[in-house]
Design a protein around this motif. Structure first.
Motif, PDB file in Angstrom:
ATOM      1  N   LEU A 172      -0.586 -57.758 -78.235  1.00 15.48           N
ATOM      2  CA  LEU A 172      -1.734 -58.176 -77.569  1.00 15.48           C
ATOM      3  C   LEU A 172      -2.776 -58.111 -78.947  1.00 15.48           C
ATOM      4  N   ARG A 184      -1.987 -61.275 -80.692  1.00 19.27           N
ATOM      5  CA  ARG A 184      -2.461 -62.382 -79.881  1.00 19.27           C
ATOM      6  C   ARG A 184      -4.102 -62.473 -80.143  1.00 19.27           C
ATOM      7  N   ASP A 185      -4.645 -61.213 -80.154  1.00 18.74           N
ATOM      8  CA  ASP A 185      -6.051 -61.502 -80.174  1.00 18.74           C
ATOM      9  C   ASP A 185      -6.677 -61.829 -81.485  1.00 18.74           C
ATOM     10  N   HIS A 201      -6.283 -65.349 -81.867  1.00 16.15           N
ATOM     11  CA  HIS A 201      -7.265 -66.406 -80.910  1.00 16.15           C
ATOM     12  C   HIS A 201      -8.839 -66.084 -81.964  1.00 16.15           C
ATOM     13  N   PRO A 257      -8.925 -63.589 -72.805  1.00 16.08           N
ATOM     14  CA  PRO A 257      -9.106 -64.915 -73.477  1.00 16.08           C
ATOM     15  C   PRO A 257      -8.237 -65.266 -74.658  1.00 16.08           C
ATOM     16  N   PHE A 258      -7.540 -64.196 -75.146  1.00 15.41           N
ATOM     17  CA  PHE A 258      -6.488 -64.410 -76.256  1.00 15.41           C
ATOM     18  C   PHE A 258      -5.126 -64.800 -75.624  1.00 15.41           C
ATOM     19  N   LEU A 259      -4.920 -65.088 -74.463  1.00 16.95           N
ATOM     20  CA  LEU A 259      -3.707 -65.419 -73.909  1.00 16.95           C
ATOM     21  C   LEU A 259      -3.598 -66.652 -73.284  1.00 16.95           C
ATOM     22  N   MET A 275      -5.219 -72.390 -72.876  1.00 17.45           N
ATOM     23  CA  MET A 275      -6.069 -71.013 -73.040  1.00 17.45           C
ATOM     24  C   MET A 275      -7.056 -70.925 -71.822  1.00 17.45           C
TER      25      MET A 275
END
Lengths: 378, 240
Positions: free
Chosen positions: A3, A6-7, A10, B107-109, B149
């Motif tokens: 995670l 991934r964050d 993002h 929000p990041f997956l 997303m």
């Protein structure tokens, strides 16, 4: 599924900008570590360049770097005759400010020695060693003088015949070797008006066969300390082993500079820790709803802690990589040596990792206190 | 897990919950007795402060009751002043799916990984979790948006992905907090029809907190709360 990564992906732009800021801070902190190390290495550069096992100096002094030391030049012969002494050489040291060819002032640490005796320059990287008795010089590259350049000192013109690499004084001035006779004249011979005045006062013209120290190399099968003890029996001389001389330099000559740099480094590291803690805390604050959702859908605490700690570590790693890259690309432009080897960089990286770990605790505490109920409702 | 076709999956008996001490104490829930059977969708409605959210939090084991008995999927979870189960997060992972007012997707997956995450938290391998996540998204007719997303999803699509996440570990109980509040009438009805379909096909008990009158007719039962007590319990046709 990681995670944290991934964050980061993002919000890559924000993450990289944050890393850039942190990287600059860590780069400065790493530079301080390098400068600190450089001060120590510079301080040891001169005695190591001369390769002496034993330093014979004026009685009651810890010269010639920490204190002034003057002894007769013929001490060299006495020292050379001691059992176990392989070779000995007389040396003088002095700082000189001379006009740089092409303009400006050049500050040099002059080392005067007897050619073919200990005290001369270490490995030459260009040109040759001193071959003539007078007015030749071997200089370190830091002086910026090419082979063949000439400098005027004490009314005489010296020619650079060879170059060394990385030989500087404890003050960071490049070393330059000249013959002992030149050095003694530069240091001890009175200027003509002063000499006339002394002669008129009945003082006579003082001789110049004075040196700052005699250095000796001891046979491998002989204990240096035993030879030093032998010298100390002579009432008018003191002797320091190479280790003692290095200790004097690091603990006395550059002690304040070391402490100053060390303290500044610590302050920078504390500042880095505070910055990392604030960044991680803010990143965690931004994710409270996500963390609450994770808890509500059953994520374990270790998943939540991993999210926060891994991001803190990633910040540190990327920040340090950026800061270190920047530093390595500019460190040779620093006026003083920035000594960074694998040991310093690895040690600093471990320190940064520890800082990031500790700094993330604030964010971890915040994350663990988030109630799953915060995920519910508007 | 337990629970037969007609056995209640959510059982509340004499549940009470208050907040504060002394004169400042507020009794949020009093003597709540309610059961939700497998395959049914029950709506919880009532004015603000009536205790709907508190009741949902109690069933989700986020809040601890003061009195009564709470049983989920055949297991008594709280009784006699204490939880009978230690690891409440594991309980939520295994038995309860959640649907939120604002979908709460990470929000990041992407959509697939939002759904797969719930499964990996329960111990499913990532590849298997992703395969099942895509199946679920297909089942909820949002499979074409599997790689999107959350920020790129419409409200209705995001809520379908959230429903898929809630179904990821095949929970017997699904708790939904105003799941249609952010949707227009048509999408709200579609989401409710989906929940009804899930309840029927997966034999799940679904409890929905809502103010949304447009969807009242989608519930098998509609429970009204007022001042922390069950005021009435109606079937939708009568509720309208």
């Amino acid at each position: 599924m990681n995670l944290a990564l991934r964050d980061i992906r993002h919000n890559l732009g924000r993450f990289l900008l944050t890393c850039l800021g942190l990287g600059l801070l860590l780069g400065v902190a790493l530079a301080m570590v390098g400068i600190y190390r450089g001060v120590v290495e510079d301080a040891l550069s001169l005695p190591r360049a001369l390769g002496a096992d034993l330093w014979v100096v004026e009685e009651g002094t810890r010269g010639p770097f920490a204190e002034s030391s003057r002894i007769p030049g013929d001490v060299r012969e006495a020292v050379a005759r001691l059992p176990g002494v392989r070779e000995a050489g007389a040396v003088t040291f002095q700082t000189a400010e001379v006009a740089r060819p092409g303009g400006g002032v050049l500050r040099l640490q002059l080392v005067a020695y007897e050619p073919d005796r200990p005290g001369g320059p270490p490995v030459l990287t260009a040109g040759r060693g001193i071959a003539r008795g007078r007015f030749e010089m071997v200089a370190d590259r830091r002086a910026g003088l090419p082979v063949g350049a000439t400098l005027e000192m004490g009314g005489q013109r010296f020619r650079v015949v060879g170059l060394t690499e990385g030989a500087v004084s404890s003050g960071g001035d490049p070393l330059a070797w000249i013959t002992l006779r030149d050095g003694q004249e530069l240091q001890f011979r009175l200027a003509p008006p002063a000499a006339r005045r002394q002669l008129a006062a009945g003082g006579g013209t003082a001789g110049t066969d004075t040196v700052n120290a005699v250095i000796a190399r001891v046979s491998p099968n002989q204990r240096v300390e035993a030879v030093a003890e032998e010298v100390r029996r002579w009432k008018h001389l003191s002797a320091l082993t190479a280790a003692e001389q290095e200790a004097v330099l690091t603990q006395s000559v550059v002690a304040r500079a070391r402490v100053q740099l060390g303290m500044f480094t610590v302050v920078l590291l504390i500042a880095s820790a505070v910055v990392v803690a604030l960044i991680v805390y803010t990143l965690t604050l931004d994710k409270l709803r996500e963390i609450a959702t994770l808890k509500l859908i059953g994520a374990r605490d270790r998943t939540i802690v991993g999210l926060v700690v891994q991001q803190a570590m990633a910040l540190g790693i990327v920040g340090l990589a950026g800061g270190a890259s920047l530093l390595f690309s500019v460190k040779d432009f620093f006026p003083r040596r920035v000594a960074l080897g694998p040991e310093e960089v690895t040690g600093f990286a471990l320190l940064v990792a520890a800082i990031c770990l500790v700094a993330s605790l604030l964010g971890v505490r915040l994350a663990l206190r988030v109630e799953p109920a915060q995920a519910l409702g508007g | 897990m337990g629970g037969t076709a007609s056995a209640p999956l959510v059982v509340l008996e004499g549940i009470a919950k208050g907040f504060g001490e002394g004169e400042a104490r507020v009794q949020a829930l009093s003597d709540i007795t309610l059961s939700v059977e497998a395959g049914t969708v029950v709506g919880l409605r009532g004015p603000s402060g009536s205790g709907k959210s508190t009741l949902l939090n109690l069933i989700a084991c986020i809040l601890e009751p003061d009195a009564g008995r709470l049983a989920l999927a055949g297991e008594t979870v709280w009784e006699g002043g204490r939880y009978r189960r230690r690891d409440l997060r594991a309980l939520r992972r295994e038995k309860i799916g959640f649907i939120f007012q604002f979908h709460n997707l990470l929000p990041f997956l992407d959509a697939t990984d939002n759904v797969a995450l719930a499964m990996t938290l329960a111990g499913t391998g990532l590849a298997e979790a992703r395969r099942r996540a895509r199946d679920l998204l297909d089942y909820l007719e949002v499979g074409r948006r599997a790689a999107a997303m959350p920020a790129k999803l419409s409200g209705g699509e995001a809520q379908r992905v959230a429903i898929a996440r809630a179904l990821a570990n095949r929970p017997r109980i699904i708790l939904a907090d105003e799941p249609t509040a952010a949707l227009d009438s048509e999408r709200a009805r579609v989401v409710m029809d989906l929940l009804r379909q899930v309840a029927r096909e997966q034999r799940a008990a679904i409890l929905v907190v809502t103010h949304d009158e447009k969807i009242f007719d989608r519930f098998d039962r509609l429970v009204s709360l007022r001042d922390g007590r069950i005021e009435s319990e109606l079937v939708p046709a009568k509720a309208a």
